[in-house]
Design an enzyme around this catalytic site. Structure first.
Site, PDB file in Angstrom:
ATOM      1  CB  CYS A   2      -0.914   0.009   1.224  1.00  0.00           C
ATOM      2  SG  CYS A   2      -2.012   1.452   1.283  1.00  0.00           S
ATOM      3  CD  GLU A 114      -0.246  -1.641  -5.945  1.00  0.00           C
ATOM      4  OE1 GLU A 114       0.727  -1.014  -6.425  1.00  0.00           O
ATOM      5  OE2 GLU A 114      -0.377  -1.881  -4.742  1.00  0.00           O
TER       6      GLU A 114
END
Length: 271
Positions: A2, A114
């Site tokens: 993350c 992402e």
């Protein structure tokens, strides 16, 4: 992993959602659609209130800095590198072992970003014609619109160069716990693109479902095996992922438009 996420919920909404007992309006943060490492973020945690006579743990909404600085660190410079802690090893790594046992938190988010390298871009890289291929960002979020409650850790670090009464003498920092990305089908998948989170990246933030919030936040729980059991991945089929504009790749860009879904990826064919 993350490395960027969105957090736009108001503190008033978070206090109700997580049954927060204490929150200081002076710690209000503006909505942030492009949260990057070293930024200040909201965290839900339980600990006694400072200087209070009652030493029972109180559920609080606090403002922390993303990027954990271990208590034993001599300087805070390494915090930007400790934005993530792996669920598989968090109980044994020196930087995370003590926070895992005593200082766990929830980091509320709308979802996380992402990046995926497009097939055409990968081919150019293989041919040596492009050293930095463009990447297509995706936004991953609960399909039902609920909060993405990321499992996290927090830690205190004392800046010994400052006097005790200095407002910056103590740093409170945090890290997101990550786990293996789901290989099961997404609840909602884009027409062109990934069918599972593992198609986007091998890691993902560990989302805690509501039935685990109380146990995760409870500082009285210190048994390693019991805590590790709480790190089991959530049930499959809860998430959706969709392509967003490459503007999010620049940390200076911020606003709700970063979450707008694209009809098709900007960076060519991906899969």
């Amino acid at each position: 992993m993350c490395g960027r996420y969105a957090a736009s919920r108001r503190p008033e909404d978070l206090t109700g959602l997580f049954h927060v007992e204490k929150w200081e309006p002076t710690e209000t943060l503006a909505p942030d659609w492009n949260v990057a490492p070293t930024k200040e973020v909201y965290a839900v945690l339980e600990r006694p209130v400072k200087d209070a006579d009652d030493r029972r743990p109180v559920r609080q909404l606090r403002k922390l800095k993303w990027g954990l600085v271990p208590s034993f660190a001599k300087t805070p410079e390494g915090g930007a590198r400790m934005i993530n802690a792996r669920a598989e090893t968090v109980h044994e790594k020196p930087s995370f072992r003590r926070p895992f046992a005593a200082r766990r938190c929830i980091l509320p988010a709308d979802g996380y970003y992402e990046w995926v390298t497009g097939a055409d871009e990968r081919e150019l890289e293989v041919q040596g014609r492009k050293k930095r291929p463009r990447k297509q960002p995706y936004f991953v979020t609960p399909a039902d619109g609920s909060v993405f409650a990321m499992a996290g850790l927090y830690e205190f670090w004392r800046d010994r160069t400052l006097p005790d009464d200095h407002p910056q003498s103590w740093w409170v920092t945090c890290s997101v716990i990550t786990t293996e990305a789901e290989t099961s089908p997404l609840a909602v998948a884009p027409a062109e693109g990934p069918h599972a989170l593992a198609d986007i990246h091998p890691r993902m933030p560990l989302m805690l479902t509501e039935d685990r919030w109380d146990a995760w936040l409870d500082p009285a729980r210190t048994d390693t095996d019991e805590l590790r059991a709480l790190l089991a991945p959530p049930p499959p089929g809860l998430m959706r992922a969709y392509p967003v504009g490459t503007a999010v790749s620049n940390v200076r860009n911020n606003g709700p438009e970063l979450l707008e879904e694209l009809a098709a990826p900007e960076v060519g064919t991906l899969f």
